[in-house]
Motif scaffolding. Structure first.
Motif, PDB file in Angstrom:
ATOM      1  N   TRP A  31      17.179   2.978  23.366  1.00  6.81           N
ATOM      2  CA  TRP A  31      17.769   4.303  23.111  1.00  6.81           C
ATOM      3  C   TRP A  31      19.274   4.133  22.939  1.00  6.81           C
TER       4      TRP A  31
ATOM      5  N   LEU B 265       5.159   6.270  28.050  1.00  3.71           N
ATOM      6  CA  LEU B 265       6.192   7.238  27.658  1.00  3.71           C
ATOM      7  C   LEU B 265       5.957   8.480  28.515  1.00  3.71           C
TER       8      LEU B 265
ATOM      9  N   LEU C 100      12.181  12.005  28.279  1.00  8.32           N
ATOM     10  CA  LEU C 100      12.765  12.940  27.306  1.00  8.32           C
ATOM     11  C   LEU C 100      14.133  13.443  27.738  1.00  8.32           C
TER      12      LEU C 100
ATOM     13  N   TYR D 283      16.217  10.894  26.261  1.00  8.48           N
ATOM     14  CA  TYR D 283      16.067  11.003  24.803  1.00  8.48           C
ATOM     15  C   TYR D 283      16.915  12.139  24.251  1.00  8.48           C
TER      16      TYR D 283
ATOM     17  N   CYS E  21      14.121   1.471  27.087  1.00 11.74           N
ATOM     18  CA  CYS E  21      13.473   2.674  27.606  1.00 11.74           C
ATOM     19  C   CYS E  21      12.288   2.370  28.535  1.00 11.74           C
TER      20      CYS E  21
ATOM     21  N   TYR F 228       8.195   9.253  20.063  1.00 15.34           N
ATOM     22  CA  TYR F 228       9.191  10.048  20.784  1.00 15.34           C
ATOM     23  C   TYR F 228       9.339  11.433  20.139  1.00 15.34           C
TER      24      TYR F 228
ATOM     25  N   ASP G  40       8.417  14.784  22.114  1.00 12.93           N
ATOM     26  CA  ASP G  40       9.527  15.714  22.349  1.00 12.93           C
ATOM     27  C   ASP G  40       9.159  17.132  21.933  1.00 12.93           C
TER      28      ASP G  40
END
Lengths: 432, 432
Positions: free
Chosen positions: A13, A45, A50, A53, A65, A415, A419
């Protein structure tokens, strides 16, 4: 000591936000005598990834990550040598070749906080997936204080009568964070003294701290009625952690129903329809459509009226808040009854608490905030995982918590989808 | 039914603030079948009366002050008649002529909240000393739901082997609010699951909710050391309630020391020197100068360094907050250790909670907020009151919680002195 050289693939990230790249980085090395290197089989994940993120965590450096991983120990520091002295017993049971689950934070296993079971507040505590401790969305990870941190399935099956081969890999990774966190949310509620009158049928404070046999102990005894022994508990947020919290509650409350004679109802609250549908699929898998309905899902708009209907306007005995946003705390307060408990395991950020002192005084609210001590929750979580492979074992089924397992080539897309709540929980296999 | 006519003297507050007047008002009458009229022997002036006095409670109508009273039942509504049907047992035990203590709020003794012991959140709950329910700084008071609310000493001595004649009147009034509130603050801390590892010597979560005999129950067992079983608990605010909380803690912790083998230290924090001196006098009266020092008082400035010194930097296991101001909550957070508990019985007002979500997540803080359920705390409070007449029995001595007993002619002056922390707790005798 095995030495691994060269580079590996890792999901990285970049600040300030929404910038995920898959890159070649050096394979981690043993840096301290208590370190292990784990070859990662699956990296998860998680909803709290998030926060980073989206740029909500005040991080300004690039990082590898992820904080959920399972894998195999491929190298150990010198303190794991059989002749090494002065290390706790946990450090003698870990071996190269062990299949391991790593909790999402480091715990040494020997400080005061580890000894008393508050393992997430170990004095050496460190979250995986921050700039100073690369995370689990990679092919290898360095695990500090590995004797205290890692949970060896080989050691477990040798010392206890547990058939770990029954557990799918995709279910094992739930032990890294989300299932223990769900267990923790549920346990904080059911262990709280404010719920004890309902559980044991004896009025508050029913404490062992009350001197036995003193002259006045019965001056306040008022008999509880059957209608008092009904627990209504809301779970706010039905993402993967929320589902784990609801499954944990179901497991614990069903036992209390059988053993203590209580009745209960769980209210699952989420604004996202696909999450409510998932929760319902999980619930029907567990109950197989039998017995009375003891879990109802609702949107945020419907939460208050459903709570009022189920509790005659009293409110929930407890609310499990697994979202980590201020508005979820506000809703928790609105749903909880006077003398109720809010068990908050959501990862909260900078916004101030949305309550005045008077709000909290006037309702006698209790709160338990914070991070799950994964090591301390392992025994209960593993017990539930073994029992509930029907829910936790699969991938991509209607009742599965894991939506899909993908390679790093789909990391950026994953991601983005996660998200926007457009998919369920995703696992990365770093080797496909 | 006895009927009282005419007027009585009462201490009245006028909005917006700082306006106390002694006036003639009508003697209260039975309005509902569950009412009692009590002829007041003593009425207390409490720290939380100052919230109204200072105009902090959003009250805009005149009221009769006070929520602490003891006295004698002089009239009862029709529901106390031996032939009255449908009332709980508590309503059959109250008689005209009974000496009674009134908790500071009404509780019916028959709703769900009363049955389970959360008596301060009774569905009929009402605080004495507000515009709609005249308080105890008068010659007579109307007590709604008197069967549930009033505590009859005649009934107690007839049904239990308690010699209530040993209790001075000035000590009995402590049962109306401040001693049960101190007990409640202490009990919330010592009952909390996060303190249980230290109390029982078994690591968290040590729960009866963990399935017995399941295969993995010992996978997390790490032995506690003697040094883990030391409880350090701060009391913030050493006014009369704070002293009661400290005395309650001393009583409970001394028993736990003898029975469970723990060690403990209490830190008393107050900016006012006279209050610290009072706390020290109470402590030496209790210990008679014997044994190790297990309570230390400090100013606010010294609280952090004393806590760090006593806990090797870990912080307090629990903090009892008995002030009701935002800065006391901030100090509580600073003193409490990760996975610690803040038991807040202070009467908080409009200011928002002085914490971000991240503050609370990052320290795994637990809170218990709110009002004491006096009826539920009565048995323990009475036990401590009987044991501790050396501290609670007297008036005006160095170790006395009651500073003086005065007539209504000194009411205005008493509010002024108490507001400026220039005196200790004051009781009014409405008949001198």
């Amino acid at each position: 000591m095995t030495s691994l050289v060269g580079t590996q693939r890792a999901v990285r990230w970049y600040p300030p936000a929404y910038d995920i790249r898959v890159e070649d980085v050096p394979i981690p090395q043993i840096l301290e005598p208590d370190d292990a290197i784990v070859k990662i089989k699956l990296g998860g994940l998680c909803g709290s990834d998030l926060h980073i993120y989206r740029g909500h965590e005040d991080v300004d450096a690039v990082l590898t990550c992820g904080h959920e991983l399972i894998g195999e120990v491929v190298a150990l520091g010198s303190n794991f040598h059989p002749d090494a002295a002065g290390r706790p017993e946990l450090y003698s049971t870990l071996r190269v070749g062990d299949k391991v689950v790593s909790p999402f934070t480091v715990s040494c296993g020997e400080c005061h906080f580890c000894r008393v079971g508050f393992t997430c507040r170990c004095v050496h505590s460190c979250l995986f997936g921050i700039p100073t401790l690369p995370g689990g969305q990679a092919q290898y990870a360095r695990i500090p204080k590995a004797g205290g941190t890692l949970f060896s399935l080989r050691h477990l099956s040798e010392t206890h009568n547990v058939d770990v081969s029954r557990l799918s890999d995709s279910s094992l990774i739930l032990l890294a964070d989300i299932l223990p966190t769900g267990v923790f949310a549920a346990l904080q509620a059911l262990q709280h003294p404010k719920l004890s009158p309902m559980l044991i049928g004896c009025s508050y404070p029913n404490s062992t701290l009350i001197p036995k046999g003193h002259a006045t102990e019965e001056t306040n005894s008022i008999a509880l009625l059957a209608q008092d022994r009904v627990l209504t508990i809301a779970v706010i947020g039905l993402g993967p952690v929320g589902v784990c919290a609801a499954v944990s509650l179901l497991d614990m409350l069903s036992r209390l129903e059988a053993e203590n004679g209580i009745h209960f109802h769980i209210i699952g609250v989420d604004p996202v329809e696909s999450r409510r549908v998932k929760m319902e699929a999980v619930y029907s898998t567990i109950t197989r459509g039998q017995g009375p309905q003891q879990l109802t899902v609702t949107s945020i708009d419907g939460a208050k009226s459903l709570t009022n209907k189920l509790t005659n306007g009293a409110g929930c005995n407890a609310v499990l808040e697994v979202v980590g946003q201020s508005n979820a705390l506000t809703l928790s307060y609105e749903l909880v009854r006077p003398f109720g408990l809010i068990s908050s395991v959501g990862v909260h950020q900078e916004p101030p608490m949305p309550f005045t002192g008077r709000d909290l005084y006037d309702k006698n609210v209790s709160f338990d905030f914070g991070r799950c001590p994964v090591r301390a929750m392992f025994p209960i979580a593993l017990d539930i995982l073994l029992k509930r492979q029907d829910v936790f074992g699969g991938v991509g089924e209607p009742a599965s918590l894991i939506d899909r397992i993908v390679g790093f080539d789909r990391a950026v897309e994953s991601y983005e989808l996660f998200d926007k709540s457009r998919c369920g929980k995703i696992l990365f296999d770093p080797w496909i």
